[in-house]
Structure formats: C-alpha cells, structure tokens
Design an enzyme around this catalytic site. Structure first.
Site, mmCIF file in Angstrom:
data_model
loop_
_atom_site.group_PDB
_atom_site.id
_atom_site.type_symbol
_atom_site.label_atom_id
_atom_site.label_comp_id
_atom_site.label_asym_id
_atom_site.label_seq_id
_atom_site.Cartn_x
_atom_site.Cartn_y
_atom_site.Cartn_z
ATOM 1 C CB CYS A 78 -0.976 -0.048 1.181
ATOM 2 S SG CYS A 78 -2.317 1.134 1.019
ATOM 3 C CG HIS B 127 -3.459 -3.505 3.493
ATOM 4 N ND1 HIS B 127 -2.371 -2.894 4.068
ATOM 5 C CD2 HIS B 127 -4.189 -2.508 2.936
ATOM 6 C CE1 HIS B 127 -2.435 -1.586 3.880
ATOM 7 N NE2 HIS B 127 -3.528 -1.318 3.191
ATOM 8 C CD GLU C 176 -0.686 -5.452 5.876
ATOM 9 O OE1 GLU C 176 -0.624 -6.033 4.773
ATOM 10 O OE2 GLU C 176 -0.958 -4.234 5.993
#
Lengths: 217, 85
Positions: A85, A194, A196
C-alpha cells in the site's frame, strides 16, 4: 529470516506487518525511518499508512527519508523488499519500481475486500501460491490506481512482472487491473492490497499468510 | 535577492483526472453552463533567495524534477518569478 519493518511518521500497518512476519516464524525488528542501518535484515517491509500525511503525493516525501538510501542499496544488492500500500507508493516514488499510484478513478477512498489473481509465482513472496490462484485481501487507499506509460505496461507484461491483478472488481481503476508488480531482479514486490490483514484465521482470512512465509527462499 | 516563484503542476494529458471530472460535474449541477472540462492541479509558491531571476527559475525547475512533480503522472511549468521587496 531477519525481517525489518520500516516505520515512517504516519505508518499505521507496521504492527500488522510485524505480526504477520513473526507468525511466519521470522525474527522481526522495527526500523525507524531516520535510521540508516537495516540491522542486517534479509527482508525489508515498507508497510501501509500515510507517511508524512501523504502530503504533496503519497510517498513523495517518505522516499527521501534517511532509511531509503539503505533500502535502495538493499534492493540493488538483490535482497528482498516488499512494499504494501503506502510502501508500494514509496517504492514507485523512489523509482525502485516503475510507474505511479494515482488517485482512485472513483475519487472515493476504497476500503473493502477484493479478489486478486496471482500472475507470477517466481518471486520469493509469491512462491507459495499457484499461478492463476485467487486470493482475498483488503484494500484501503485513496491513491491506488496503478499508472505507467504503455511501453512500461507492455514491458511489465512481457517480462511477467505483473504479480497480482484484481480479479473482477477493480477498486481503483488501475491500468490493466494491476494490483502488484515486481522489479527486473524479481526481489522487490509492491502491492496495493494488504496481505498482512488477511494472514490469520482470526482476521477472517489466511490467504495473505503465504506471502510472509517466503517459501521461495 | 528574494524571489516569489510560482510553479504549476498539472495532471499529464491523457492521465485520467477524476478530481477535474468531479469539479466539472459539480459546476454543471450548480447551473454553470458550458463547462466542457475541468482539470485540477496544484500551485506551489516558493520564496527563493537567488542572485537573479534566471537562477530562481532554474532552482524551481530542479525542485520540480526532484520532488514537486511526479514525471509519470504530472507536468509542471515555472509560472512566475517576481522580486520580493
């Protein structure tokens, strides 16, 4: 592996990236953006967030942070570097990856789950996936529309450097549905979604975990 | 000598400018007729110390190339340079 997660003023996914890397079994450390020492890290992660408030352009000021000289040297030496990002925006601003992330075509900040198709599995970050496999991951950005000139786009396609593409729902108008790319050496990956935030069951999805497992190393 | 230098940074022709489109649309909604298009960029105003106008302009140009504009998505022009009292 030793993983360093860089913290810029305004990073806000640094702890999430740290957690995902830790869960994958790595030794993880934070590195403050004023530092010029990556502590001998094998892998550097530039996390999501809004470094320097996204002033001027997302990533435009962060790319001149003192740590970025070390990050550039790390990438040049062929070591692993992942930009997520805002981290992807910083990598493009720094010229480590080609192109730019422009304001979303729909103008609004997009914050939702999207489906990605894995297009390249010959990077350390995507070696744990199958080519053509679809993954779910959240996006959360206002400036995520990948743009580059036609020649650059053609080159990325020809060299198999489009790593992830939005499958079906393109949330930001990215050219050729590009969600993530890699560099010539294939040691640097930048992506808008994302992983994560989709790396453990508690988050509702584990599709992103393989990215941190670094199966290709 | 101190100069006020204005640089104008605009989205490149051919690059989608959703901000400009939204502004054009809003103007139409407000009843302003004849707005065929709008584009939105930014102006950066610098107070620059330099011996001569040409030096101030040249410095501003280098600042645009290095930081103020992104060559992938934006064009820039050094608009005005005027002496500050």
């Amino acid at each position: 592996m030793k993983v360093a997660v860089v913290r810029f003023p305004g990073s806000n996914c640094d702890a999430d990236a740290w957690h995902a890397a830790k869960d994958a079994g790595h030794a993880v450390a934070f590195v403050w953006h004023r530092s010029t020492d990556l502590g001998g890290a094998d892998v550097v992660v530039l996390p999501g967030g809004f470094a320097y408030g996204d002033y001027l352009r997302a990533g435009a000021i962060a790319r001149f942070s003192p740590v970025m000289k070390a990050v550039e040297a790390h990438a040049k030496a062929g070591r692993l570097l992942l930009g997520i990002c805002n981290g992807f925006q910083v990598l493009c601003e720094a010229g480590i990856l080609p192109g730019a992330l422009a304001r979303n075509a729909g103008l609004s900040f997009v914050c939702r789950w999207v489906t990605l198709r894995v297009e390249a599995t010959d990077t350390a970050f995507t070696a744990g996936y199958r080519k053509g496999q679809t993954l779910r991951a959240p996006v959360a950005h206002g400036e995520g529309r990948y743009v580059a000139d036609e020649a650059t786009l053609d080159r990325l396609e020809r060299e198999g450097r489009v790593v992830f593409r939005y499958a079906g729902d393109n949330p930001n108008g990215a050219l050729r549905d590009i969600a993530g790319i890699t560099n010539e050496g294939r040691n640097v990956v930048g992506m808008m979604p994302h992983p994560e935030r989709a790396a453990e069951a508690l988050l509702g999805c584990t599709d992103g975990a393989a990215l941190f497992a670094l199966a290709g190393t | 000598m101190r100069w006020r230098v204005r640089v104008r940074i605009m989205p490149r022709q051919g690059i989608l400018d959703p901000q400009g489109q939204a502004v054009a649309h809003a103007l139409g909604s407000l009843g302003f007729a004849g707005v065929a298009a709008a584009r939105v960029g930014r102006t950066v105003e610098l107070a620059l110390d330099a011996p001569a106008e040409a030096d101030a302009r040249d410095a501003a140009k280098r600042m645009c190339e290095r930081l103020l504009a992104n060559p992938v998505t934006e064009d820039f022009v050094v608009d005005t340079a005027e002496a500050l009292a």
